[in-house]
Motif scaffolding. Structure first.
Motif, PDB file in Angstrom:
ATOM      1  N   VAL A 138     -11.423  30.956 -15.403  1.00 50.61           N
ATOM      2  CA  VAL A 138     -11.455  29.758 -16.245  1.00 50.61           C
ATOM      3  C   VAL A 138     -12.301  28.669 -15.597  1.00 50.61           C
ATOM      4  O   VAL A 138     -12.960  27.881 -16.269  1.00 50.61           O
ATOM      5  CB  VAL A 138     -10.010  29.262 -16.506  1.00 50.61           C
ATOM      6  CG1 VAL A 138     -10.006  27.950 -17.272  1.00 50.61           C
ATOM      7  CG2 VAL A 138      -9.240  30.315 -17.289  1.00 50.61           C
ATOM      8  N   GLY A 139     -12.307  28.642 -14.243  1.00 50.83           N
ATOM      9  CA  GLY A 139     -12.982  27.563 -13.548  1.00 50.83           C
ATOM     10  C   GLY A 139     -12.038  26.461 -13.127  1.00 50.83           C
ATOM     11  O   GLY A 139     -12.459  25.428 -12.615  1.00 50.83           O
ATOM     12  N   GLY A 140     -10.766  26.660 -13.346  1.00 55.00           N
ATOM     13  CA  GLY A 140      -9.742  25.671 -13.012  1.00 55.00           C
ATOM     14  C   GLY A 140      -8.432  26.116 -13.616  1.00 55.00           C
ATOM     15  O   GLY A 140      -8.262  27.269 -14.033  1.00 55.00           O
ATOM     16  N   ASP A 141      -7.473  25.214 -13.677  1.00 56.71           N
ATOM     17  CA  ASP A 141      -6.202  25.550 -14.318  1.00 56.71           C
ATOM     18  C   ASP A 141      -6.319  25.539 -15.837  1.00 56.71           C
ATOM     19  O   ASP A 141      -5.536  26.195 -16.522  1.00 56.71           O
ATOM     20  CB  ASP A 141      -5.114  24.563 -13.874  1.00 56.71           C
ATOM     21  CG  ASP A 141      -4.782  24.730 -12.401  1.00 56.71           C
ATOM     22  OD1 ASP A 141      -4.839  25.869 -11.918  1.00 56.71           O
ATOM     23  OD2 ASP A 141      -4.485  23.724 -11.736  1.00 56.71           O
ATOM     24  N   ALA A 142      -7.266  24.799 -16.385  1.00 58.10           N
ATOM     25  CA  ALA A 142      -7.481  24.744 -17.832  1.00 58.10           C
ATOM     26  C   ALA A 142      -8.935  24.376 -18.083  1.00 58.10           C
ATOM     27  O   ALA A 142      -9.585  23.730 -17.251  1.00 58.10           O
ATOM     28  CB  ALA A 142      -6.553  23.723 -18.490  1.00 58.10           C
ATOM     29  N   ALA A 143      -9.439  24.822 -19.221  1.00 59.11           N
ATOM     30  CA  ALA A 143     -10.833  24.544 -19.585  1.00 59.11           C
ATOM     31  C   ALA A 143     -10.908  24.196 -21.064  1.00 59.11           C
ATOM     32  O   ALA A 143     -10.185  24.769 -21.888  1.00 59.11           O
ATOM     33  CB  ALA A 143     -11.733  25.746 -19.283  1.00 59.11           C
ATOM     34  N   ILE A 144     -11.760  23.244 -21.389  1.00 63.81           N
ATOM     35  CA  ILE A 144     -12.042  22.856 -22.774  1.00 63.81           C
ATOM     36  C   ILE A 144     -13.511  23.138 -23.021  1.00 63.81           C
ATOM     37  O   ILE A 144     -14.383  22.620 -22.303  1.00 63.81           O
ATOM     38  CB  ILE A 144     -11.721  21.365 -23.021  1.00 63.81           C
ATOM     39  CG1 ILE A 144     -10.272  21.056 -22.645  1.00 63.81           C
ATOM     40  CG2 ILE A 144     -11.985  20.989 -24.468  1.00 63.81           C
ATOM     41  CD1 ILE A 144      -9.936  19.573 -22.726  1.00 63.81           C
ATOM     42  N   GLY A 194      -9.281  13.968 -17.463  1.00 58.90           N
ATOM     43  CA  GLY A 194      -8.976  13.731 -16.063  1.00 58.90           C
ATOM     44  C   GLY A 194      -7.883  12.711 -15.850  1.00 58.90           C
ATOM     45  O   GLY A 194      -7.274  12.669 -14.776  1.00 58.90           O
ATOM     46  N   GLU A 195      -7.608  11.868 -16.841  1.00 64.85           N
ATOM     47  CA  GLU A 195      -6.566  10.859 -16.723  1.00 64.85           C
ATOM     48  C   GLU A 195      -5.212  11.326 -17.228  1.00 64.85           C
ATOM     49  O   GLU A 195      -4.249  10.552 -17.219  1.00 64.85           O
ATOM     50  CB  GLU A 195      -6.992   9.601 -17.487  1.00 64.85           C
ATOM     51  CG  GLU A 195      -8.233   8.928 -16.903  1.00 64.85           C
ATOM     52  CD  GLU A 195      -8.722   7.772 -17.747  1.00 64.85           C
ATOM     53  OE1 GLU A 195      -8.171   7.597 -18.857  1.00 64.85           O
ATOM     54  OE2 GLU A 195      -9.647   7.051 -17.307  1.00 64.85           O
ATOM     55  N   LEU A 196      -5.119  12.569 -17.692  1.00 63.39           N
ATOM     56  CA  LEU A 196      -3.837  13.086 -18.159  1.00 63.39           C
ATOM     57  C   LEU A 196      -2.877  13.247 -16.984  1.00 63.39           C
ATOM     58  O   LEU A 196      -3.296  13.470 -15.841  1.00 63.39           O
ATOM     59  CB  LEU A 196      -4.034  14.436 -18.853  1.00 63.39           C
ATOM     60  CG  LEU A 196      -4.793  14.415 -20.176  1.00 63.39           C
ATOM     61  CD1 LEU A 196      -5.020  15.843 -20.672  1.00 63.39           C
ATOM     62  CD2 LEU A 196      -4.030  13.610 -21.221  1.00 63.39           C
ATOM     63  N   PRO A 197      -1.566  13.128 -17.225  1.00 64.69           N
ATOM     64  CA  PRO A 197      -0.591  13.275 -16.132  1.00 64.69           C
ATOM     65  C   PRO A 197      -0.663  14.673 -15.518  1.00 64.69           C
ATOM     66  O   PRO A 197      -0.700  15.676 -16.224  1.00 64.69           O
ATOM     67  CB  PRO A 197       0.759  13.042 -16.828  1.00 64.69           C
ATOM     68  CG  PRO A 197       0.431  12.278 -18.059  1.00 64.69           C
ATOM     69  CD  PRO A 197      -0.917  12.737 -18.484  1.00 64.69           C
ATOM     70  N   GLY A 198      -0.702  14.734 -14.190  1.00 65.00           N
ATOM     71  CA  GLY A 198      -0.720  16.001 -13.480  1.00 65.00           C
ATOM     72  C   GLY A 198      -2.100  16.567 -13.225  1.00 65.00           C
ATOM     73  O   GLY A 198      -2.231  17.550 -12.498  1.00 65.00           O
TER      74      GLY A 198
END
Length: 689
Positions: free
Chosen positions: A581-587, A604-608
């Motif tokens: 994915v390139g990370g924990d999540a991808a858009i 990037g400003e989302l919690p966690g």
């Protein structure tokens, strides 16, 4: 004086009946009620686990198969049947007759969800609509294809006009070709600029090409319904790219009365039947048979029979199910060795516990059994009595446990559970009588070579299992479960138990000698007895002291091995997912679409969320000048500092972001610094590419 006559002889007294012997089983069970209850409870628990394990495995395998197929989508789990529409004209009754013939060949190893079947007729080519009032982006006219779907009215809501019906073809006694009545979705009608009453004309392809008249407009309550699969341009108009421009595609429903004229719109028409397979009724244990039947349905005897029954020589069936079944089989085969380690450990512990229970019972009644043998009882008769005694205790508990397992874990297959329960019940029944038979056997000359040879065989098997695990792993890809690899944790635990059994007498004897030098007697006597019990007694004919150690080590080894495997699988899966994915999540944006401005900052400003990096990725780039002349690569354009932080967080290795900085003032065609992967660097060497 008269002599009295002699008296008649008295009859012999009848023999008195002696006391009847007490029933052995009832008397023995009444003499030890607590032991009887404990034996029944042990048999109940062991048989319950044995009967529940195969049924739990069947349920898990079925659930995994169905979950995998559900995530594949309804399109891939359906049978797609197509056939050219008859040149003499189509009818709804002919479509229904073909559907019944198709359904008649199902129901053995797989079933079709009849309520979700979709069938009808569609034109194979969209035709341009020449009406000037319609929407024409880039001056390209919209295109339309016609579909008749029998189940359409159940999935739409009519908002204006009426549903297409039979079109009258006579007026004043003369025959003519009226427009085909169609129904458009509300969103498609608004997009192309059509409304109820619009007569849409197409370029004539053959003589008598009819126009279409919009007689109804409908809305779609749920566009995610499986009914709309492969009918994307019915709920709404689709955008079709033509070079740098685009045009609208809007399909429409027709009524059953115009089926015989569908071939006039776009040259040809095609009948179709979509048969969704009921995934919830598929069984993992019958996967091979299901695969064969699906393959026969697609191209085989079943397909030939369908073609003969329907009188359609060109009827064709396609499906992704054979490929999905193959993938499901590979997944199950890969997980089978890991899934068998736990049951093997539980089975080993249960076997040792039942043997321990039989050994303890035989040791407790050793004097009683030897007294019976001394008073004239044969060994076979004594063992027979013990079998009857155990049958009264074990068999009812085993039957109740099996019934409870079948009730709590409903599955179609019953034979594996019954076989497993019968095996454990037989072991629980025979453990005590077999041990008693061994105790009552006349002593033989001791053979000192038997135990070392047995231990050497166990050690050899353990060494072979460990070497194979290190060489191939517990679950070799593409192979069936290997019993030696599955039993490797049990063999390791058994070796450990045998080693402790050898070491314990020596260590305990050493502590006993130390305790003998002191004034107290309790410690010395306890250690001395433990040393004799674990050595001579444990290694001889009557000592069960090694069995608890074996059971404990089996449980600990199996539990530790399973926890280690699960932890390894979880960490590796997380690592592979992050790298993919390139990370924990991808858009990502589909095709050539662009993401909205500020999306990366907002994410990037989302919690966690620790970091968010905007990327531009090209999967079709080629690197020219390598050892292989040309290599296809993934090109990633990113801000160096943010990408360096992401690489560090993912564990891919840190790098200096200054290496990717482009010095200012250079020419536009100057080489751009790039970060190569290690594999690509070996192919490319050094230099400019």
């Amino acid at each position: 004086m008269t002599t009295p006559p002699p008296s008649a002889p008295r009859p012999p007294a009848a023999p008195t009946a002696g006391p009847r012997p007490a029933p052995w089983v009832r008397t023995r069970l009444r003499a030890a009620p607590l032991g009887t209850l404990l034996a029944a409870a042990l048999a109940f628990v062991a048989v319950l686990l044995a009967a529940a394990l195969p049924r739990a495995q069947d349920r898990g395998a079925d659930q995994a198969l169905r979950s995998f197929l559900d995530h594949s989508g309804s399109t891939r789990t359906s049978l797609q049947v197509t056939a050219p529409a008859p040149a003499s004209g189509q009818s709804a009754q002919a479509l229904d007759r073909t559907l019944q013939s198709l359904l008649a060949r199902t129901g053995n190893t797989f079933h079709v969800d009849v309520d979700s079947v979709v069938h009808g007729t569609r034109t194979t080519k969209r035709q341009p609509l020449l009406n000037p009032e319609l929407s024409r982006p880039h001056r390209l006219p919209p295109e339309m294809s016609l579909l008749y779907v029998q189940q359409a009215q159940e999935h739409v809501k009519l908002v204006e006009g009426r549903w297409p019906g039979d079109t009258p073809r006579t007026a004043g006694g003369a025959t003519y070709e009226p427009p085909i009545q169609v129904a458009l979705s509300q969103q498609a009608a608004q997009t192309i600029g059509a409304r109820v009453g619009s007569v849409l004309k197409s370029a004539p392809l053959v003589d008598g090409t009819p126009a279409v008249e919009v007689v109804g407009v409908f809305s779609v309550p749920d566009e995610t319904d499986d009914f709309w699969v492969n009918m994307d341009c019915l709920p709404r108009a689709c955008k079709k790219a033509v070079g740098e421009s685009y045009l609208w595609e809007a399909d429409a429903f027709i009524g059953a009365g115009d089926l015989d004229r569908t071939d006039l719109w776009g040259h040809n028409a095609e009948d179709f039947w979509r048969l969704p397979v009921e995934v919830g009724r598929l069984r993992a244990d019958r996967l091979d048979a299901t695969k064969e039947e699906i393959a026969s349905y697609v191209a085989g005897p079943t397909a030939a029979a369908i073609s003969f029954d329907t009188r359609r020589e060109r009827i064709r069936t396609t499906s992704w199910l054979p490929e999905l079944f193959e993938q499901a089989h590979d997944r199950r085969q890969a997980a089978a060795p890991l899934a068998l380690i736990g049951p093997a450990g539980v089975g080993g512990v249960a076997f040792v516990v039942l043997c321990l229970a039989g050994a303890l019972a035989a040791d407790r009644r050793d004097a009683e059994l030897r007294l019976m043998l001394a008073r004239g009882g044969s060994r076979s008769a004594i063992v027979g009595r013990l079998l009857r005694e155990g049958a009264v205790t074990v068999l009812p508990a085993a039957a109740a446990a099996t019934a409870l397992a079948v009730l709590l874990l409903p599955t179609p297959r019953l034979a594996p559970a019954l076989l497993s329960a019968a095996t454990v019940a037989l072991l629980a029944l025979l453990a005590f009588p077999v041990r008693a038979a061994v105790l009552l056997t006349p002593p033989r000359p001791a053979g000192r070579w038997r135990r070392p040879v047995a231990e050497l065989l166990v050690l050899t098997a353990t060494a072979a299992a460990v070497l194979e695990v290190r060489r191939r792993g517990v679950a070799p890809a593409g192979s069936d479960p290997d019993p030696l690899l599955v039993a490797s944790p049990l063999l390791l635990a058994l070796c450990g138990a045998l080693l402790l059994a050898r070491v314990q007498p020596v260590v305990t004897g050493w502590f006993a000698r130390l305790a003998g030098r002191r004034s107290g007697l309790v410690g010395f006597l306890g250690l001395a007895r433990a040393a004799r019990g674990s050595g001579a007694r444990g290694a001889g004919r009557s000592g069960p002291s090694v069995l608890p150690m074996v059971a404990l080590l089996l449980a600990i080894t199996t539990g530790g091995f399973g926890a280690a495997v699960l932890q390894s699988v979880e960490s590796n899966r997380l690592g592979v997912a992050r790298l993919t994915v390139g990370g924990d999540a991808a858009i990502s944006a589909f095709g050539k679409a662009e993401l909205p401005e500020g999306l990366a900052k907002a994410a990037g400003e989302l919690p966690g969320v620790r970091t968010s990096v905007p990327l531009w990725i090209d999967h079709d780039s080629a690197l020219v000048g390598t050892v292989q002349r040309s290599s296809q690569v993934n090109l990633i354009v990113a801000e160096p500092r943010a990408y360096a932080e992401l690489s560090r967080v993912l564990g891919c290795g840190p790098f200096d972001p200054a290496l990717l900085a482009t010095p200012g003032g250079e020419a536009a065609d100057a080489p751009v610094p790039a970060l190569f992967s290690s594999g690509l660097a070996r192919l490319g060497g050094s230099g400019t590419f």
